[in-house]
Write a protein that holds these residues in place. Sequence first.
Motif, PDB file in Angstrom:
ATOM      1  N   VAL A 129      14.880 -17.567  37.372  1.00 44.85           N
ATOM      2  CA  VAL A 129      15.125 -16.697  36.216  1.00 44.85           C
ATOM      3  C   VAL A 129      15.347 -17.530  34.957  1.00 44.85           C
ATOM      4  N   PHE A 130      16.100 -18.627  35.095  1.00 44.69           N
ATOM      5  CA  PHE A 130      16.424 -19.467  33.945  1.00 44.69           C
ATOM      6  C   PHE A 130      15.171 -20.135  33.388  1.00 44.69           C
ATOM      7  N   SER A 133      12.975 -17.624  31.669  1.00 47.08           N
ATOM      8  CA  SER A 133      13.555 -17.283  30.368  1.00 47.08           C
ATOM      9  C   SER A 133      13.202 -18.344  29.334  1.00 47.08           C
ATOM     10  N   LEU A 136       9.597 -17.798  28.213  1.00 48.51           N
ATOM     11  CA  LEU A 136       9.500 -16.677  27.285  1.00 48.51           C
ATOM     12  C   LEU A 136      10.055 -17.041  25.912  1.00 48.51           C
ATOM     13  N   LEU A 137      11.123 -17.839  25.892  1.00 47.28           N
ATOM     14  CA  LEU A 137      11.709 -18.276  24.625  1.00 47.28           C
ATOM     15  C   LEU A 137      10.716 -19.104  23.824  1.00 47.28           C
ATOM     16  N   GLY A 274      13.838 -24.074  24.667  1.00 46.08           N
ATOM     17  CA  GLY A 274      13.124 -23.430  25.776  1.00 46.08           C
ATOM     18  C   GLY A 274      12.642 -24.427  26.806  1.00 46.08           C
TER      19      GLY A 274
END
Length: 304
Positions: A129-130, A133, A136-137, A274
């Motif tokens: 998940v990290f 993320s 996506l960032l 990111g």
Amino acid sequence: MKNLKYWIMLILASLFWAGNYIVGKAVVAQVTPFQLTFVRWLFSAVLLVLIAQVVERPKWREVFRSWPILLFLAFNGLIGYNMALYTALTYTTPVNASLVSALNPALMVAVSSVVLRESLSRLQKLGIVFSLSGVLLILTQGSLARLAALDFNRGDLLMLIAISVWTVYSIVGKRLKDIRPITASAAAAVLATVAMLPGMLLQAGTPIVLNTAGLLSVAYIVVFPSVGSLMFWNLSVREIGAATAGVTLNLIPVFTSFITVLMGEAITLTQIVGGLMVFAGVYTTSGLLEGQLRKGREKGREAV
């Protein structure tokens, strides 16, 4: 730390594949996706066979007794994935394509948990998940509105097909335990080339014409994403599993962004943050962080 070398291989594989997005976009402007896929595996097959012969010394007659599954892998991961990828790049950008590819680890985990019954710890799931993320960032530049407004065109939909194909390839490929990884890659590349030959004969009226930049790009695709990444991926997946290895695919959009920066675009704070998030997520999912925490707890008990 015993799997450290495999994680290094997976990171390098993702780096090479990121370059494939950039140069592949340029090459499909000169030749068709089918022609590029054929040329890629024609020359890659020669290199892989030579490497397999030197490193693993296979008995080829015995290897090709498993031709049904090898042919499936050839059509699926070598022809299907690359045709979908290169066709997608004619409609979408490398960044958009890499954003869609970031969905691959989650898909691989879901399918592996059902088909192979591979399990992940809570910390490893958190790592996935990290890292996602972080991807996506980077690709939304920190703007949720930009993500919501992303236009999933024909190329983006083709990338969804590509990552689905690659998931099947990775899971099925793990079942080839009787054939060593480099040999399996070489055999699949040979079968992919033979399978595509009739199609190339039908396109004989459309010659392959590449300028100097195109020839150098094809050379890169053959040596690094084809031979290098394929060997590194197959070697690593057999040792640590498709679901766990899949998280490193999140590095592809990160590397794609960095390569774009090296080509002249400015790097932003969002890209840096990111990128660090993705690397932290990959490190967590690799199990290395979990191992260190376990050792720390053990030392704490010993001290008490």
